[in-house]
Design a protein around this motif. Structure first.
Motif, PDB file in Angstrom:
ATOM      1  N   HIS A 253      -9.007  -0.453  14.437  1.00  0.00           N
ATOM      2  CA  HIS A 253      -7.732  -0.460  13.719  1.00  0.00           C
ATOM      3  C   HIS A 253      -6.973  -1.756  13.997  1.00  0.00           C
ATOM      4  CE1 HIS A 253      -6.700   1.254  17.691  1.00  0.00           C
ATOM      5  NE2 HIS A 253      -5.519   0.684  17.511  1.00  0.00           N
ATOM      6  N   GLU A 254      -6.088  -2.094  13.070  1.00  0.00           N
ATOM      7  CA  GLU A 254      -5.297  -3.315  13.192  1.00  0.00           C
ATOM      8  C   GLU A 254      -3.911  -3.057  12.638  1.00  0.00           C
ATOM      9  OE1 GLU A 254      -5.430  -8.036  11.782  1.00  0.00           O
ATOM     10  OE2 GLU A 254      -7.172  -6.746  11.486  1.00  0.00           O
ATOM     11  N   MET A 255      -2.881  -3.612  13.299  1.00  0.00           N
ATOM     12  CA  MET A 255      -1.498  -3.433  12.864  1.00  0.00           C
ATOM     13  C   MET A 255      -1.060  -4.641  12.029  1.00  0.00           C
ATOM     14  SD  MET A 255      -1.353  -0.611  14.308  1.00  0.00           S
ATOM     15  CE  MET A 255      -0.811   0.534  15.551  1.00  0.00           C
ATOM     16  N   HIS A 256      -0.424  -4.360  10.896  1.00  0.00           N
ATOM     17  CA  HIS A 256       0.069  -5.414  10.001  1.00  0.00           C
ATOM     18  C   HIS A 256       1.552  -5.172   9.730  1.00  0.00           C
ATOM     19  CE1 HIS A 256      -4.170  -6.403   8.875  1.00  0.00           C
ATOM     20  NE2 HIS A 256      -4.333  -5.097   9.024  1.00  0.00           N
ATOM     21  N   PHE A 257       2.247  -6.222   9.272  1.00  0.00           N
ATOM     22  CA  PHE A 257       3.653  -6.089   8.885  1.00  0.00           C
ATOM     23  C   PHE A 257       3.826  -6.491   7.426  1.00  0.00           C
ATOM     24  CE2 PHE A 257       7.758  -8.344   8.258  1.00  0.00           C
ATOM     25  CZ  PHE A 257       8.554  -7.214   8.232  1.00  0.00           C
ATOM     26  N   LEU A 258       4.598  -5.697   6.684  1.00  0.00           N
ATOM     27  CA  LEU A 258       4.844  -5.961   5.268  1.00  0.00           C
ATOM     28  C   LEU A 258       6.331  -5.817   4.979  1.00  0.00           C
ATOM     29  CD1 LEU A 258       3.510  -6.377   2.411  1.00  0.00           C
ATOM     30  CD2 LEU A 258       3.552  -3.895   2.214  1.00  0.00           C
ATOM     31  N   PRO A 259       7.030  -6.899   4.620  1.00  0.00           N
ATOM     32  CA  PRO A 259       8.462  -6.784   4.281  1.00  0.00           C
ATOM     33  C   PRO A 259       8.660  -5.871   3.084  1.00  0.00           C
ATOM     34  CG  PRO A 259       7.807  -9.084   4.567  1.00  0.00           C
ATOM     35  CD  PRO A 259       6.542  -8.282   4.529  1.00  0.00           C
ATOM     36  N   ALA A 260       9.749  -5.097   3.112  1.00  0.00           N
ATOM     37  CA  ALA A 260       9.977  -4.086   2.083  1.00  0.00           C
ATOM     38  C   ALA A 260      10.184  -4.674   0.698  1.00  0.00           C
ATOM     39  CB  ALA A 260      11.167  -3.216   2.464  1.00  0.00           C
ATOM     40  N   ASP A 261      10.762  -5.880   0.629  1.00  0.00           N
ATOM     41  CA  ASP A 261      11.022  -6.432  -0.699  1.00  0.00           C
ATOM     42  C   ASP A 261       9.723  -6.825  -1.403  1.00  0.00           C
ATOM     43  OD1 ASP A 261      10.363  -8.586   0.853  1.00  0.00           O
ATOM     44  OD2 ASP A 261      12.040  -9.843   0.235  1.00  0.00           O
ATOM     45  N   LYS A 262       8.620  -6.712  -0.710  1.00  0.00           N
ATOM     46  CA  LYS A 262       7.338  -7.017  -1.329  1.00  0.00           C
ATOM     47  C   LYS A 262       6.435  -5.782  -1.419  1.00  0.00           C
ATOM     48  CE  LYS A 262       7.308 -11.847   0.122  1.00  0.00           C
ATOM     49  NZ  LYS A 262       6.611 -12.886   0.897  1.00  0.00           N
ATOM     50  N   ILE A 263       7.047  -4.594  -1.331  1.00  0.00           N
ATOM     51  CA  ILE A 263       6.243  -3.378  -1.370  1.00  0.00           C
ATOM     52  C   ILE A 263       5.413  -3.314  -2.656  1.00  0.00           C
ATOM     53  CG2 ILE A 263       6.326  -0.867  -1.642  1.00  0.00           C
ATOM     54  CD1 ILE A 263       8.490  -0.744   0.383  1.00  0.00           C
ATOM     55  N   SER A 264       6.063  -3.595  -3.781  1.00  0.00           N
ATOM     56  CA  SER A 264       5.391  -3.449  -5.069  1.00  0.00           C
ATOM     57  C   SER A 264       4.101  -4.254  -5.141  1.00  0.00           C
ATOM     58  CB  SER A 264       6.343  -3.879  -6.188  1.00  0.00           C
ATOM     59  OG  SER A 264       5.707  -3.760  -7.429  1.00  0.00           O
ATOM     60  N   ARG A 265       4.203  -5.545  -4.816  1.00  0.00           N
ATOM     61  CA  ARG A 265       3.003  -6.383  -4.863  1.00  0.00           C
ATOM     62  C   ARG A 265       2.198  -6.280  -3.576  1.00  0.00           C
ATOM     63  NH1 ARG A 265       5.846 -11.882  -5.778  1.00  0.00           N
ATOM     64  NH2 ARG A 265       7.218 -10.810  -4.328  1.00  0.00           N
ATOM     65  N   GLY A 266       2.927  -6.105  -2.469  1.00  0.00           N
ATOM     66  CA  GLY A 266       2.309  -6.228  -1.160  1.00  0.00           C
ATOM     67  C   GLY A 266       1.168  -5.265  -0.885  1.00  0.00           C
ATOM     68  N   ILE A 267       1.425  -3.970  -1.110  1.00  0.00           N
ATOM     69  CA  ILE A 267       0.377  -3.000  -0.789  1.00  0.00           C
ATOM     70  C   ILE A 267      -0.793  -3.143  -1.750  1.00  0.00           C
ATOM     71  CG2 ILE A 267      -0.186  -0.546  -0.723  1.00  0.00           C
ATOM     72  CD1 ILE A 267       2.397  -0.002   0.614  1.00  0.00           C
ATOM     73  N   ASN A 268      -0.494  -3.322  -3.029  1.00  0.00           N
ATOM     74  CA  ASN A 268      -1.592  -3.509  -3.990  1.00  0.00           C
ATOM     75  C   ASN A 268      -2.396  -4.769  -3.671  1.00  0.00           C
ATOM     76  OD1 ASN A 268      -1.457  -1.279  -5.876  1.00  0.00           O
ATOM     77  ND2 ASN A 268       0.529  -2.090  -6.483  1.00  0.00           N
ATOM     78  N   THR A 269      -1.704  -5.827  -3.311  1.00  0.00           N
ATOM     79  CA  THR A 269      -2.385  -7.065  -2.934  1.00  0.00           C
ATOM     80  C   THR A 269      -3.217  -6.852  -1.684  1.00  0.00           C
ATOM     81  OG1 THR A 269      -0.645  -8.412  -3.923  1.00  0.00           O
ATOM     82  CG2 THR A 269      -2.070  -9.495  -2.316  1.00  0.00           C
ATOM     83  N   PHE A 270      -2.641  -6.117  -0.715  1.00  0.00           N
ATOM     84  CA  PHE A 270      -3.367  -5.823   0.521  1.00  0.00           C
ATOM     85  C   PHE A 270      -4.656  -5.051   0.223  1.00  0.00           C
ATOM     86  CE2 PHE A 270      -4.530  -3.799   4.426  1.00  0.00           C
ATOM     87  CZ  PHE A 270      -4.156  -4.686   5.412  1.00  0.00           C
TER      88      PHE A 270
END
Length: 283
Positions: free
Chosen positions: A221-238
């Motif tokens: 497992h690995e821990m990552h950080f994603l700013p909330a203002d990028k939720i829309s693109r961020g998770i899909n991009t991830f």
């Protein structure tokens, strides 16, 4: 004890696809699969004053149609390579899907539900089908895997698990995620979503993070950080960038994710599921 998996079907292609996915996902696990069809009778509603009874023509016709379709499902399963670890049980019943699922989960001590995201009557514009939403929201006794239409398992190597660390994790609630990661030697990517800050954690959040790391011991497992203002693109991009094969959510009502489908992160991120979703209940 063998794993008990419920497979609701409306005999749609999406439902059949979910059955194949479940068989493949747990190919190396001893499983009892319970295939369930909740049928309706034309001209009646389940909340009407009068429900059709055994022997009545409309009831018998609907029952026969459901049983014949179930026989076809079993014939299709027999065409697949035999797996001696798997046993199949079938049930057809006059009921709403949610009530039929609820009853079967209780009577058969079901460990997991696997179903398609849409059925035969769902609008193409709807991301999740009504039946899937209802099962995910109302069945709290076991996890649910929702399989997108047309998805075939090519392996399970990368799993995304978004969290904000604001609630304590429980080992038993995370057990299905950990089990799958170990079964497939998959990596769990914990994505920390922060609405307010830059990824720093307060004392409680840090304690919850450490608890999660303890629960995930023995898995990659690995821990990552994603700013909330990028939720829309961020998770899909991830998901795209890491070739992810599954997204796991902890469905805790009234907190950060709300209820994931009625007030969902799914809507918030504009997530049109390309990969299966594992919904873990924290009730």
């Amino acid at each position: 004890m063998d794993k008990r998996i419920l497979l609701p079907t409306d005999y749609s292609q999406n439902a059949w696809n979910a059955i194949i996915y479940a068989m493949d996902l747990y190919q190396n696990v001893r499983c009892d699969f319970y295939i369930l069809n909740a049928f309706q009778v034309s001209g009646y509603t389940l909340d009407s004053m009068r429900v059709p009874e055994t022997g009545e023509p409309y009831y018998e016709a609907a029952k026969q149609e459901s049983e014949e379709a179930m026989q076809r499902v079993m014939q299709m399963i027999e065409l697949h390579p035999r797996n001696d670890k798997h046993r199949f049980h079938t049930k057809t019943t006059l009921n709403s899907l949610t009530e039929a699922v609820k009853s079967t989960v209780a009577k058969k001590d079901i460990d997991l539900i696997v179903m398609g995201t849409k059925g035969i009557t769902e609008s193409k514009a709807r991301i999740f089908g009504t039946n899937t939403v209802n099962v995910m929201e109302q069945i709290r006794e076991c996890p649910v895997i929702a399989v997108p239409n047309g998805y075939r398992l090519g392996g399970l190597k990368e799993i995304v698990f978004p969290t904000d660390y604001r609630t304590a994790f429980k080992k038993r609630k995370m057990s299905d995620l950990v089990e799958l990661a170990r079964l497939w030697d998959a990596k769990i990517n914990v994505v920390h979503i922060d609405r307010d800050r830059d990824g720093t954690l307060d004392r409680k959040e840090q304690a919850n993070k450490e608890l999660l790391q303890e629960i995930l011991q023995g898995t990659d497992h690995e821990m990552h950080f994603l700013p909330a203002d990028k939720i829309s693109r961020g998770i899909n991009t991830f998901i795209d960038d890491n070739g992810c094969d599954m997204v796991a959510f902890l469905n805790k009502k009234h907190l950060f994710f709300g209820s994931i489908l009625s007030n969902p992160l799914v809507k918030k991120i504009g997530y049109d599921p390309k990969v299966p979703i594992l919904e873990l209940n924290d009730n």
